[in-house]
Design a protein around this motif. Sequence first.
Motif, PDB file in Angstrom:
ATOM      1  N   ARG A 123       0.824  -1.211   0.000  1.00 51.85           N
ATOM      2  CA  ARG A 123       0.000   0.000   0.000  1.00 51.85           C
ATOM      3  C   ARG A 123       0.859   1.262   0.000  1.00 51.85           C
ATOM      4  N   LEU A 124       1.952   1.236   0.767  1.00 50.87           N
ATOM      5  CA  LEU A 124       2.844   2.387   0.803  1.00 50.87           C
ATOM      6  C   LEU A 124       3.525   2.593  -0.547  1.00 50.87           C
ATOM      7  N   ALA A 125       3.894   1.513  -1.196  1.00 54.38           N
ATOM      8  CA  ALA A 125       4.543   1.611  -2.502  1.00 54.38           C
ATOM      9  C   ALA A 125       3.593   2.217  -3.528  1.00 54.38           C
ATOM     10  N   VAL A 126       2.342   1.787  -3.520  1.00 51.96           N
ATOM     11  CA  VAL A 126       1.356   2.335  -4.450  1.00 51.96           C
ATOM     12  C   VAL A 126       1.114   3.805  -4.153  1.00 51.96           C
ATOM     13  N   ARG A 127       1.061   4.159  -2.891  1.00 51.09           N
ATOM     14  CA  ARG A 127       0.853   5.558  -2.521  1.00 51.09           C
ATOM     15  C   ARG A 127       2.011   6.431  -3.013  1.00 51.09           C
ATOM     16  N   THR A 128       3.194   5.865  -3.028  1.00 53.81           N
ATOM     17  CA  THR A 128       4.373   6.619  -3.427  1.00 53.81           C
ATOM     18  C   THR A 128       4.465   6.806  -4.931  1.00 53.81           C
ATOM     19  N   GLU A 129       4.199   5.746  -5.698  1.00 50.88           N
ATOM     20  CA  GLU A 129       4.446   5.835  -7.140  1.00 50.88           C
ATOM     21  C   GLU A 129       3.221   5.595  -8.013  1.00 50.88           C
ATOM     22  N   ALA A 130       2.024   5.581  -7.419  1.00 53.36           N
ATOM     23  CA  ALA A 130       0.750   5.445  -8.145  1.00 53.36           C
ATOM     24  C   ALA A 130       0.482   4.029  -8.626  1.00 53.36           C
ATOM     25  N   ALA A 131       1.516   3.282  -9.009  1.00 53.56           N
ATOM     26  CA  ALA A 131       1.349   1.882  -9.416  1.00 53.56           C
ATOM     27  C   ALA A 131       2.601   1.121  -9.007  1.00 53.56           C
ATOM     28  N   SER A 132       2.413  -0.095  -8.523  1.00 56.11           N
ATOM     29  CA  SER A 132       3.542  -0.873  -8.019  1.00 56.11           C
ATOM     30  C   SER A 132       3.358  -2.346  -8.351  1.00 56.11           C
ATOM     31  N   ASP A 133       4.463  -3.000  -8.672  1.00 52.93           N
ATOM     32  CA  ASP A 133       4.429  -4.448  -8.830  1.00 52.93           C
ATOM     33  C   ASP A 133       4.408  -5.129  -7.463  1.00 52.93           C
ATOM     34  N   GLY A 134       4.193  -6.449  -7.474  1.00 50.31           N
ATOM     35  CA  GLY A 134       4.034  -7.173  -6.218  1.00 50.31           C
ATOM     36  C   GLY A 134       5.281  -7.882  -5.749  1.00 50.31           C
ATOM     37  N   THR A 135       6.453  -7.293  -5.973  1.00 52.93           N
ATOM     38  CA  THR A 135       7.698  -7.984  -5.634  1.00 52.93           C
ATOM     39  C   THR A 135       7.972  -8.036  -4.138  1.00 52.93           C
ATOM     40  N   MET A 136       7.207  -7.318  -3.336  1.00 55.26           N
ATOM     41  CA  MET A 136       7.413  -7.394  -1.880  1.00 55.26           C
ATOM     42  C   MET A 136       6.809  -8.676  -1.292  1.00 55.26           C
ATOM     43  N   PHE A 137       5.997  -9.377  -2.090  1.00 51.71           N
ATOM     44  CA  PHE A 137       5.426 -10.649  -1.655  1.00 51.71           C
ATOM     45  C   PHE A 137       6.348 -11.789  -2.094  1.00 51.71           C
ATOM     46  N   SER A 138       6.694 -12.655  -1.187  1.00 54.36           N
ATOM     47  CA  SER A 138       7.546 -13.797  -1.517  1.00 54.36           C
ATOM     48  C   SER A 138       6.716 -15.073  -1.534  1.00 54.36           C
ATOM     49  N   GLY A 139       7.321 -16.139  -2.031  1.00 55.12           N
ATOM     50  CA  GLY A 139       6.628 -17.423  -2.029  1.00 55.12           C
ATOM     51  C   GLY A 139       5.665 -17.565  -3.187  1.00 55.12           C
ATOM     52  N   LYS A 140       4.423 -17.845  -2.886  1.00 53.23           N
ATOM     53  CA  LYS A 140       3.429 -18.097  -3.927  1.00 53.23           C
ATOM     54  C   LYS A 140       3.039 -16.797  -4.625  1.00 53.23           C
ATOM     55  N   PRO A 141       2.846 -16.862  -5.953  1.00 54.31           N
ATOM     56  CA  PRO A 141       2.511 -15.641  -6.697  1.00 54.31           C
ATOM     57  C   PRO A 141       1.126 -15.124  -6.353  1.00 54.31           C
ATOM     58  N   ARG A 142       0.926 -13.855  -6.634  1.00 46.78           N
ATOM     59  CA  ARG A 142      -0.345 -13.193  -6.372  1.00 46.78           C
ATOM     60  C   ARG A 142      -0.778 -12.395  -7.587  1.00 46.78           C
ATOM     61  N   LEU A 143      -2.077 -12.298  -7.771  1.00 49.46           N
ATOM     62  CA  LEU A 143      -2.657 -11.371  -8.731  1.00 49.46           C
ATOM     63  C   LEU A 143      -2.954 -10.099  -7.956  1.00 49.46           C
ATOM     64  N   VAL A 144      -2.157  -9.054  -8.182  1.00 48.06           N
ATOM     65  CA  VAL A 144      -2.276  -7.841  -7.374  1.00 48.06           C
ATOM     66  C   VAL A 144      -2.866  -6.701  -8.194  1.00 48.06           C
ATOM     67  N   CYS A 145      -3.539  -5.798  -7.505  1.00 48.20           N
ATOM     68  CA  CYS A 145      -4.055  -4.585  -8.128  1.00 48.20           C
ATOM     69  C   CYS A 145      -2.989  -3.505  -7.986  1.00 48.20           C
ATOM     70  N   GLN A 146      -2.252  -3.275  -9.034  1.00 49.30           N
ATOM     71  CA  GLN A 146      -1.069  -2.431  -8.964  1.00 49.30           C
ATOM     72  C   GLN A 146      -1.374  -0.962  -8.704  1.00 49.30           C
ATOM     73  N   ARG A 147      -2.606  -0.546  -8.912  1.00 49.09           N
ATOM     74  CA  ARG A 147      -2.969   0.853  -8.677  1.00 49.09           C
ATOM     75  C   ARG A 147      -3.831   1.034  -7.428  1.00 49.09           C
ATOM     76  N   GLU A 148      -4.139  -0.073  -6.763  1.00 47.58           N
ATOM     77  CA  GLU A 148      -4.981   0.002  -5.565  1.00 47.58           C
ATOM     78  C   GLU A 148      -4.258  -0.466  -4.313  1.00 47.58           C
ATOM     79  N   GLY A 149      -3.191  -1.232  -4.491  1.00 41.42           N
ATOM     80  CA  GLY A 149      -2.461  -1.738  -3.332  1.00 41.42           C
ATOM     81  C   GLY A 149      -3.174  -2.874  -2.630  1.00 41.42           C
TER      82      GLY A 149
END
Length: 293
Positions: A123-149
């Motif tokens: 959420r902090l990453a999205v707030r900072t740059e408007a859109a963020s990839d999910g590289t802060m999550f480790s292990g199993k992959p996630r379908l993330v909302c890059q503009r919503e956090g």
Amino acid sequence: MHASGWAIGHHGEILQGVFHGDDHRLHRGLVTLPFTSRYSIAVAEAIEGDEIIVYPKHKRKARDAMEHFLREMKHDQKGIRLIVSSNIPEGFGLGSSTTDIVATIRATAKLLGTRLKPSALFRLAVRTEAASDGTMFSGKPRLVCQREGTVLERFRRKIPEFSLISVNVAPDQPVDTLIHPPARYNEQEISEFEELRRLMRRALRTASLSDLGKVATRSAIINQRYLPQPHFAAILDLCRSKGAFGVQVAHSGRMVGILLDPSLDRDDRTVRHIQSELLRLSLFSEFLKSPHR
């Protein structure tokens, strides 16, 4: 007193598009392909005074991330010196800004004795740059909302191993993600994204590189309508002729990856042939074993 934090980059996405959420609304989402050999390291140090100093000075997003974090956590720490180092070139879809931000927040949190969940970091990453990839999550992959956090789906299995030929198809044409407009997908594409989401589940459940390659390739083809990659058709033909599982791209960058059998190494005839053909296109490539592990 000082503390460090680090974060890995990515090699674009396996899947990116628009997906239905549990709220019956459409959400922009993506599944990141982690790239462990690209990373950022941040070192935060408490200093006298109340100034925040960031090196190098052009790492403005790292500075913004620290300021967002300090405000949200209501810390009274005033003076901090931050040094950010990275081996990620900017503007090509390798996650340079996200990794700087994640490494910065991790270093600052450690300096101040605070632990952050990956979801809060996202959420902090999205707030900072408007859109963020999910590289802060480790292990199993996630379908993330890059503009919503937020996370739309956490898949149950890890990405299977594969080898990758990585190529920057336009090293003189970086992409400014703040300027490049988000894709406006049509109804047919949105319907196809849901099919690819189901195929992604099956690919992970069965550890099928064939299905994973189909997901990545189709997502890359759709993205050609919104951010065309030079030489894409030639690379796709080369991929199919040599029995690769598929291609994946950085949907907001210039990286293209060719997915290959994990048993191959850089001296294999197939690998050498693909890299030779890429050279004919004036494209330099890198062979990687299990880039996401």
